[in-house]
Design a protein around this motif. Structure first.
Motif, mmCIF file in Angstrom:
data_model
loop_
_atom_site.group_PDB
_atom_site.id
_atom_site.type_symbol
_atom_site.label_atom_id
_atom_site.label_comp_id
_atom_site.label_asym_id
_atom_site.label_seq_id
_atom_site.Cartn_x
_atom_site.Cartn_y
_atom_site.Cartn_z
ATOM 1 N N ALA A 6 30.160 42.847 -5.257
ATOM 2 C CA ALA A 6 31.191 42.880 -6.216
ATOM 3 C C ALA A 6 32.349 42.137 -5.183
ATOM 4 O O ALA A 6 33.362 41.596 -5.654
ATOM 5 C CB ALA A 6 31.606 43.869 -6.926
ATOM 6 N N SER A 7 32.419 41.619 -3.644
ATOM 7 C CA SER A 7 33.463 41.630 -2.443
ATOM 8 C C SER A 7 33.724 40.022 -3.450
ATOM 9 O O SER A 7 32.806 38.937 -3.884
ATOM 10 C CB SER A 7 33.472 42.068 -2.188
ATOM 11 N N ARG A 8 34.934 39.379 -3.487
ATOM 12 C CA ARG A 8 35.222 38.114 -3.853
ATOM 13 C C ARG A 8 35.660 37.365 -1.903
ATOM 14 O O ARG A 8 36.071 38.385 -1.298
ATOM 15 C CB ARG A 8 36.633 38.171 -4.125
ATOM 16 N N LEU A 9 35.150 36.295 -1.855
ATOM 17 C CA LEU A 9 35.134 35.423 -1.405
ATOM 18 C C LEU A 9 36.203 35.069 -0.702
ATOM 19 O O LEU A 9 36.835 34.397 -1.441
ATOM 20 C CB LEU A 9 34.192 34.186 -0.864
ATOM 21 N N VAL A 10 37.036 35.330 -0.001
ATOM 22 C CA VAL A 10 38.011 34.888 0.950
ATOM 23 C C VAL A 10 37.897 33.948 1.923
ATOM 24 O O VAL A 10 37.369 34.174 3.070
ATOM 25 C CB VAL A 10 38.925 35.663 1.355
ATOM 26 N N ARG A 36 37.744 45.424 3.735
ATOM 27 C CA ARG A 36 38.348 46.995 3.156
ATOM 28 C C ARG A 36 38.943 47.419 1.931
ATOM 29 O O ARG A 36 38.893 48.245 0.962
ATOM 30 C CB ARG A 36 39.516 48.140 3.691
ATOM 31 N N THR A 37 39.688 45.760 1.109
ATOM 32 C CA THR A 37 40.909 45.972 0.338
ATOM 33 C C THR A 37 39.566 45.749 -0.883
ATOM 34 O O THR A 37 39.835 44.798 -2.037
ATOM 35 C CB THR A 37 41.449 45.083 0.291
ATOM 36 N N GLY A 38 38.477 44.912 -0.537
ATOM 37 C CA GLY A 38 37.174 44.784 -1.521
ATOM 38 C C GLY A 38 36.965 42.695 -1.301
ATOM 39 O O GLY A 38 36.245 42.121 -2.164
ATOM 40 N N PHE A 39 37.600 42.231 -0.493
ATOM 41 C CA PHE A 39 36.785 40.513 0.130
ATOM 42 C C PHE A 39 36.337 40.748 1.160
ATOM 43 O O PHE A 39 35.823 41.439 1.703
ATOM 44 C CB PHE A 39 38.489 40.079 0.364
ATOM 45 N N SER A 40 34.989 39.572 0.852
ATOM 46 C CA SER A 40 34.436 39.586 2.441
ATOM 47 C C SER A 40 35.331 38.093 2.779
ATOM 48 O O SER A 40 34.946 37.015 1.880
ATOM 49 C CB SER A 40 33.046 39.688 1.342
ATOM 50 N N THR A 41 34.801 37.880 4.529
ATOM 51 C CA THR A 41 35.208 36.603 5.106
ATOM 52 C C THR A 41 33.935 36.075 5.334
ATOM 53 O O THR A 41 34.492 34.804 6.752
ATOM 54 C CB THR A 41 36.162 37.151 5.704
ATOM 55 N N GLY A 42 33.006 36.976 5.564
ATOM 56 C CA GLY A 42 31.402 36.554 6.346
ATOM 57 C C GLY A 42 32.171 36.538 8.127
ATOM 58 O O GLY A 42 31.206 35.758 8.679
ATOM 59 N N ILE A 43 32.999 36.885 8.727
ATOM 60 C CA ILE A 43 33.398 36.870 9.866
ATOM 61 C C ILE A 43 32.954 38.452 10.767
ATOM 62 O O ILE A 43 32.703 38.954 9.817
ATOM 63 C CB ILE A 43 34.370 36.661 9.733
ATOM 64 N N ASP A 44 32.551 37.777 11.591
ATOM 65 C CA ASP A 44 32.099 39.616 12.676
ATOM 66 C C ASP A 44 33.019 40.230 13.148
ATOM 67 O O ASP A 44 33.560 39.764 14.053
ATOM 68 C CB ASP A 44 30.671 38.938 13.894
#
Lengths: 350, 350
Positions: A4-8, A245-253
């Protein structure tokens, strides 16, 4: 990353906006080392250049230690995976600079204009689209315009060809509700990705960036340790885990990003940005903190309080390029002080 | 201050929580100078003491440069207008310490307990009320309890005599929505002023404090330049103007407050707090950042990643006083690494 996470998409201007904090003196080893570390962390886009962008190296705003050609080729080589972005202020840079940057492998070209002076971006955005290069436009000093004005100007630059558009909180003046209103209005007005670029003068850069994402921005700018002039930019390695933590994803390690930030603290900056008095005052006043050194110099010479100068510049809506106004304001405040002293001298019968 | 603005009372623990950042080594001149500057700015309450509060100076958590008696008498003299607060952790301090602090002119006495261990505060709060001294209670590591649990424990300590009650975000783990939920629940459960005390591990201290005020907290803690361990506390001279802009009033003079913060940066700290990797990780993990030095020492010796140690301590819900757990976690993570190496060695036929 949950389903469900939205990509930023994170843009990292550490090697461009951070230059302001070191008078554009980042060297080749620093540029290469940080770009490699950001690439290893999976930062999707790394922005590089003189603090004021392509073509800006000059006596007036400061000569960069490394010219645009070497800067771009060094960082391009150091980014096997990440995309490379450049920034340009029309007038400082020209179409020739954009052409050169494309030839150096810049993937994204960002044109910056004062938030209500978007016509300045028309020619360059059009040129970039003719070149089939990815063009973005950012509206600077965006606290000086209403949400409706920003939405209108965002739509205008999309009409010129911008494939993403957004706002810079150049003075670090916004609180989260201000950002939500503006990003919300822009998101409703355009069909392209929306950008937010924050500064930390009021300790709100991370909170503002999260507010921007929640209001629909999908591109966020942030710098390692907040590297930037004055109070600095949004702190990248804080923003990323807070977004996750807020529900977004960044793809960053995360761990590799923390390593990149430690490299930046060690090799790029004398010390991480501090939110000092003049950063706070310039944020409250809504004045670009890049005025700081000139305000300080002129104020000290005239014996006026530099904080008063910032607040007065804010009332007069001073923007970059209008540094002459500093001299006027200092002179007027100085004269007012003398007037007061004169009255006092009379009162005590001198 | 508009007629409609709501009053927030600022408590300034620069001279208590800030002690953590300098291993409790603030001297008499620094204590006096900062207290005078805060008083001149109209900061209503100045908190002073060893970082861990009354009676805590010891080999185990560090000996203070200045003992409680001298600290309290120095700061009391330097506060012609502001009230003076002290902090105490039952066990480190005793009723004798509270009696002594009252005799030294402490106006407010704050008892700190782990958020779900409120019974520890009963005796001291009762003692203070018998002395007719102003008693407050703060629930520490409050991210480890739900809003309902915190409301329940807040009501319990009010029953013991606390005249204000609140929460500390000891690990710097909260985001604004977390704070709103908790302060809202506590405000609904008690009829006394509610306190919020933030840390900046996730860059959210100012935003969290504003969220607390909006949810009903009327006492906010903040330190000059955020002076405190690791990422530091909420930055006082940022919080105050942001509150004023958000519709709250503090009665504090901005310029004098900025002057106090500059004194603090110059005379109290080697450098303002930086949000470094371990501060971020401890905030995400929900572990008190005071563990940092011990985690680093043990991790480096064992060759394990201190970030892994923090996240594992968070999973085990480690709290201050349980530092022995660090040794266990480091040993287990070290053994796991060796196990992996062993398997790899077999795989390559060694």
């Amino acid at each position: 990353m949950t389903a469900a996470s939205r990509l930023v998409t994170i843009y990292d201007p550490t090697l461009r906006d951070g230059q302001h904090a070191v008078r554009h003196q980042l060297g080749v080893a620093a540029l290469r080392g940080y770009a490699q570390a950001a690439d290893a962390a999976g930062v999707p886009v790394v922005e590089v250049g003189h603090g004021n962008g392509l073509g800006a190296s000059s006596l007036q705003v400061g000569r960069a230690a490394v010219g645009d050609d070497v800067m771009l080729s060094t960082v391009r080589e150091a980014l096997p995976h990440s995309r490379m972005a450049v920034f340009m202020l029309p007038g400082w840079g020209t179409s020739d600079d954009l052409r050169k940057a494309v030839a150096h492998g810049a993937d994204v070209l960002r044109i910056g204009v004062h938030c209500t002076e978007t016509s300045l971006a028309e020619r360059h955005l059009g040129f970039l689209r003719e070149q089939d290069a990815e063009a973005q436009c950012v509206l600077m000093m965006s606290h000086m315009a209403t949400p409706a004005q920003l939405a209108e100007h965002a739509a205008i630059v999309v009409g010129y060809g911008a494939q993403a558009v957004g706002i810079m909180d150049s003075a670090g003046h916004f609180l989260p509700a201000d950002v939500s209103a503006r990003i919300g209005a822009i998101t409703a007005a355009v069909g392209v990705p929306v950008i937010f670029h924050g500064h930390n003068n009021l300790g709100m850069a991370v909170a503002n960036s999260v507010a921007a994402a929640e209001a629909g921005a999908t591109i966020l700018d942030a710098c390692a340790r907040g590297f930037g002039a004055g109070a600095g930019n949004t702190q990248l390695e804080v923003l990323v885990p807070v977004l996750e933590r807020t529900g977004f994803s960044t793809g960053i390690d995360l761990y590799a990003l923390l390593d990149a930030a430690e490299f930046a603290e060690r090799e790029l900056m004398p010390a991480p940005p501090v939110t000092g008095s003049l950063s706070i005052v310039s944020g409250l006043a809504g004045v670009f903190s890049g005025f700081k050194h000139q305000v300080l110099d002129a104020s000290v010479r005239a014996g006026v309080d530099p904080r008063d100068v910032f607040f007065e510049l804010g009332r007069r809506q001073a923007i970059a390029g209008q540094e002459d106004m500093i001299v006027d304001v200092v002179a007027e405040l100085g004269a007012r002080q003398l007037g007061v002293h004169g009255v006092r001298a009379q009162e005590i019968g001198a």
